[in-house]
Design a protein around this motif. Structure first.
Motif, PDB file in Angstrom:
ATOM      1  N   PRO A  72      23.854  42.936  41.039  1.00 25.45           N
ATOM      2  CA  PRO A  72      24.035  44.204  41.764  1.00 25.45           C
ATOM      3  C   PRO A  72      25.051  44.065  42.896  1.00 25.45           C
ATOM      4  N   GLY A  73      25.985  44.982  42.935  1.00 23.05           N
ATOM      5  CA  GLY A  73      27.016  44.954  43.960  1.00 23.05           C
ATOM      6  C   GLY A  73      28.107  43.928  43.730  1.00 23.05           C
ATOM      7  N   GLY A  74      28.041  43.207  42.606  1.00 23.49           N
ATOM      8  CA  GLY A  74      29.024  42.167  42.317  1.00 23.49           C
ATOM      9  C   GLY A  74      30.295  42.720  41.700  1.00 23.49           C
ATOM     10  N   LEU A  75      31.135  41.792  41.235  1.00 25.28           N
ATOM     11  CA  LEU A  75      32.428  42.181  40.687  1.00 25.28           C
ATOM     12  C   LEU A  75      32.267  43.095  39.477  1.00 25.28           C
ATOM     13  N   GLY A  76      31.324  42.774  38.614  1.00 20.87           N
ATOM     14  CA  GLY A  76      31.128  43.603  37.426  1.00 20.87           C
ATOM     15  C   GLY A  76      30.789  45.041  37.778  1.00 20.87           C
ATOM     16  N   SER A  77      29.926  45.233  38.753  1.00 15.72           N
ATOM     17  CA  SER A  77      29.543  46.584  39.166  1.00 15.72           C
ATOM     18  C   SER A  77      30.737  47.355  39.717  1.00 15.72           C
ATOM     19  N   GLN A  78      31.585  46.668  40.488  1.00 17.04           N
ATOM     20  CA  GLN A  78      32.776  47.325  41.039  1.00 17.04           C
ATOM     21  C   GLN A  78      33.716  47.773  39.918  1.00 17.04           C
ATOM     22  N   LEU A  79      33.931  46.893  38.959  1.00 16.59           N
ATOM     23  CA  LEU A  79      34.821  47.236  37.850  1.00 16.59           C
ATOM     24  C   LEU A  79      34.214  48.347  36.991  1.00 16.59           C
ATOM     25  N   GLN A  80      32.891  48.308  36.831  1.00 17.00           N
ATOM     26  CA  GLN A  80      32.209  49.347  36.062  1.00 17.00           C
ATOM     27  C   GLN A  80      32.421  50.716  36.709  1.00 17.00           C
ATOM     28  N   GLN A  81      32.333  50.785  38.021  1.00 21.72           N
ATOM     29  CA  GLN A  81      32.536  52.050  38.712  1.00 21.72           C
ATOM     30  C   GLN A  81      33.949  52.578  38.496  1.00 21.72           C
ATOM     31  N   ARG A  82      34.930  51.669  38.514  1.00 18.00           N
ATOM     32  CA  ARG A  82      36.305  52.092  38.294  1.00 18.00           C
ATOM     33  C   ARG A  82      36.513  52.575  36.858  1.00 18.00           C
ATOM     34  N   GLN A 525      40.706  46.358  33.680  1.00 20.76           N
ATOM     35  CA  GLN A 525      40.538  47.067  34.950  1.00 20.76           C
ATOM     36  C   GLN A 525      40.776  46.113  36.120  1.00 20.76           C
ATOM     37  N   ALA A 526      40.284  44.892  35.992  1.00 23.45           N
ATOM     38  CA  ALA A 526      40.514  43.892  37.043  1.00 23.45           C
ATOM     39  C   ALA A 526      42.002  43.593  37.182  1.00 23.45           C
ATOM     40  N   ILE A 527      42.695  43.451  36.044  1.00 23.58           N
ATOM     41  CA  ILE A 527      44.133  43.163  36.081  1.00 23.58           C
ATOM     42  C   ILE A 527      44.889  44.335  36.701  1.00 23.58           C
ATOM     43  N   GLU A 528      44.494  45.562  36.343  1.00 26.67           N
ATOM     44  CA  GLU A 528      45.176  46.740  36.883  1.00 26.67           C
ATOM     45  C   GLU A 528      45.014  46.834  38.397  1.00 26.67           C
ATOM     46  N   GLN A 529      43.896  46.364  38.918  1.00 25.34           N
ATOM     47  CA  GLN A 529      43.659  46.398  40.354  1.00 25.34           C
ATOM     48  C   GLN A 529      44.266  45.201  41.071  1.00 25.34           C
ATOM     49  N   GLY A 530      45.007  44.374  40.332  1.00 25.53           N
ATOM     50  CA  GLY A 530      45.654  43.235  40.960  1.00 25.53           C
ATOM     51  C   GLY A 530      44.746  42.052  41.216  1.00 25.53           C
ATOM     52  N   MET A 531      43.589  42.028  40.595  1.00 20.57           N
ATOM     53  CA  MET A 531      42.643  40.924  40.777  1.00 20.57           C
ATOM     54  C   MET A 531      42.959  39.781  39.822  1.00 20.57           C
ATOM     55  N   SER A 532      42.401  38.629  40.110  1.00 19.11           N
ATOM     56  CA  SER A 532      42.432  37.535  39.151  1.00 19.11           C
ATOM     57  C   SER A 532      41.516  37.890  37.983  1.00 19.11           C
ATOM     58  N   ILE A 533      41.810  37.332  36.826  1.00 17.40           N
ATOM     59  CA  ILE A 533      40.943  37.588  35.671  1.00 17.40           C
ATOM     60  C   ILE A 533      39.558  37.029  35.974  1.00 17.40           C
ATOM     61  N   PRO A 534      38.503  37.837  35.855  1.00 20.10           N
ATOM     62  CA  PRO A 534      37.143  37.357  36.153  1.00 20.10           C
ATOM     63  C   PRO A 534      36.796  36.105  35.339  1.00 20.10           C
TER      64      PRO A 534
END
Length: 621
Positions: A72-82, A525-534
């Motif tokens: 909960p509240g982790g990286l997956g949840s953030q990407l899911q919201q996007r 979605q992570a790549i589009e936001q400029g993040m490292s690949i999870p």
């Protein structure tokens, strides 16, 4: 490809014209938006899919990574919201990404690696005169199908009672893939509902020579079969020799290589005009020389391979333009089929088109219309400088290497068809999928990463989803089947459980709750936001589970056709099948460069496995 037969709306002709595909809207508005599956559900099912593939220690490591990603509240949840935000503001949250990732950014050659071929039953002729007569009728049939789209008369299709998105149908015509240095693009030249005139020609290729053939009269009416036939005779008279450079071979190259050659080719005005004519044409017709016949047993395999890649640079490969969305192939020996490019076209709409062609060909020959003077078909010329000549020679060498490396085995399994599993209240596709898992295990003594394909066209702009064939129920069954200490009754129960488990995965995928497109969306979605690949996507378990050693596809059709394409990985197989009531058509491909895989061995094992399963369900003694 798990794609049940598509059913048009049952209605009268008058009513049908009101419940139809509108060319401007493509009727995708009748389908609901594709849902974003719940994150926790996808991660749980992802771990379940890994259970048959990973040893316990690796599975435990992957489980920890998945739990961290999904907390909960982790990286997956953030990407899911996007992703959920993206789904609300786009027609389809995954399709554009999927087409880009799976097709346009893929640098492998389209020949063998990407473009599927559909080989149809041989026509009853064996000479060039009959070849041109049938080709004329085929062209007329395709134009008739396109006219249904243009008039808004294509019946809305349904699957399991749900309307399907129909937007792929008009896009199949006058479209082409265009190579680029880093990724390709798709060009659509049809102009439905706009003032600019749509293309009115097709491309005909014979003896490596391309012709632009107008198929509409000056008043906008479609040319008759007799008019088309007279034009094909003219094309034949202008294409006797095979001493021309096979320009189409260039399109079989690695996409980066072809992209560079494409730019060099287009520096010349004559070449630009010729390429433009090919790309904008409604579709292409390849008039092939006969397939070399070795034996009746191997003819089906040779025929499918000819449609798939043309047979090599000394055969018909120079008659292809692999970037073109639709290429119909008609051989002098009665062989025929269709090669299509997947970024724009898909199996079910193509199968619907082919069904229309077959129905059209059964109609009585129309009365010959009065012949009026027609313009000569336009021969397309190319200026070949030393650089382009070198590009062609390299492409010829590479394509011949690829073709010689591919083993194609096509056969008709005649012991039973889809009626047998139906008698036992089993899904025919799930039955065959479990059989393929058992056959693969018998050959390789392991369960390998495998995927089937489910349609997502019940959603607006939807394309496909993977179904991961290995399940823990399938693993339990394959381990027990050849164990003599396990009773027949237990094997029957384990088999039914494996079939039901696969059918359940199919139901989830058809409801938009598959896992692979969702995982891809989270990664992109992570790549589009400029993040490292999870880290979950850098895990060895993810890499192993997406190294698809068994690529499968079912495109059921009302005819004895078979679809054929190459494996996704060098040490894998591609297995396609078309189940009929009392028989099943199969095509199996593998690369000769891999000592571990062999298409003929797998084909024999599949046949024996199906016979063993028949004996399991309906013992003869």
């Amino acid at each position: 490809m798990i794609l049940q037969r598509l059913q048009p709306v049952a209605c009268s002709a008058a009513w049908r014209t009101r419940v139809v595909l509108r060319q401007e809207q493509c009727l995708f508005s009748s389908a609901p938006p594709q849902p974003v599956p719940p994150l926790a559900q996808t991660l749980q099912r992802y771990l379940q899919a890994l259970e048959p593939l990973l040893p316990p220690d690796e599975l435990a490591h992957t489980r920890r990574m998945v739990q961290e990603f999904g907390r909960p509240g982790g990286l997956g949840s953030q990407l899911q919201q996007r992703l959920e935000f993206r789904a609300k503001h786009t027609k389809n949250w995954i399709t554009d990404w999927w087409v880009q990732c799976a097709y346009l950014a893929n640098r492998e050659p389209l020949a063998v690696h990407s473009n599927p071929a559909i080989s149809l039953p041989r026509r009853d002729f064996n000479d060039w005169r009959s070849q041109l007569v049938f080709a004329s009728k085929l062209i007329a049939a395709v134009l008739d199908f396109k006219a249904m789209i243009d008039r808004g008369e294509l019946p809305l299709e349904h699957m399991r009672g749900r309307p399907l998105c129909m937007e792929l149908y008009p896009r199949m015509f006058s479209s082409c893939r265009v190579p680029g240095p880093k990724h390709d693009s798709i060009a659509h030249y049809a102009t439905y509902g706009r003032s600019r005139r749509s293309p009115t020609h097709i491309t005909v290729v014979r003896n490596y020579q391309f012709f632009q053939l107008e198929v509409y009269n000056s008043d906008g009416s479609r040319m008759t079969e007799s008019q088309i036939h007279s034009q094909l005779l003219r094309i034949r008279s202008q294409s006797w020799k095979t001493d021309k450079e096979p320009m189409g071979i260039l399109t079989s190259e690695h996409r980066h290589t072809w992209g560079a050659a494409y730019n060099r080719l287009l520096r010349d005005k004559i070449n630009r005009e010729s390429v433009r004519a090919i790309e904008t044409g409604l579709f292409s017709l390849c008039l092939d020389s006969p397939v070399m016949r070795i034996s009746d047993e191997k003819y089906a395999s040779r025929k499918a391979a000819q449609v798939l890649h043309g047979g090599g640079t000394f055969s018909n490969s120079g008659n292809r333009w692999f970037d073109k969305t639709l290429q119909f192939v008609v051989g002098e020996d009665g062989s025929w089929g269709l090669l299509y490019e997947q970024a724009t076209a898909e199996g079910p709409p193509v199968a619907t088109l082919l069904h229309h062609i077959l129905e059209y060909c059964e109609r009585p020959d129309p009365k010959r219309a009065p012949l009026i003077p027609l313009p000569m078909p336009k021969k397309l010329y190319f200026y070949i400088d030393p650089e382009i000549k070198r590009d062609i020679e390299h492409a010829k060498q590479n394509l011949d290497i690829l073709i010689n490396d591919l083993d194609v085995n096509v056969f008709n399994f005649k012991r039973f068809g889809k009626e047998l599993p139906k008698r036992h209240k089993m899904s025919p596709n799930a039955f065959i999928q479990v059989a393929l898992q058992l056959a693969y295990y018998r050959v390789h003594n392991e369960v390998g990463p495998s995927c089937d394909i489910a349609s997502q066209r019940m959603f607006r702009g939807g394309r496909t989803e993977y179904i991961r064939s290995p399940t823990k129920e399938a693993l339990t069954f394959v381990l027990a089947f050849d164990n003599r200490s396990v009773s027949r009754e237990v094997k029957q129960q384990l088999f039914r459980e494996a079939v039901e488990a696969y059918a359940a995965l199919t139901d989830l995928a058809l409801k938009g709750h598959g896992i692979d497109r969702h995982l891809l969306g989270l990664k992109l979605q992570a790549i589009e936001q400029g993040m490292s690949i999870p880290k979950i996507f850098m895990d060895t378990g993810y890499g192993l589970a997406t190294h698809w050693k068994l690529r499968t596809g079912q495109v059921p059709a009302n005819t004895d056709s078979v679809i054929c394409f190459g494996p996704l990985v060098p040490d894998g197989y591609a297995i396609c099948y078309n189940p009929q009531a009392d028989h099943v058509h199969f095509s199996i491909t593998a690369f000769n460069c891999c000592e571990e895989t062999n298409a003929e061995t797998m084909a024999m094992t599949v046949k024996n496995t199906l016979c063993d399963l028949q004996e399991l369900l309906e013992p003869t003694v």
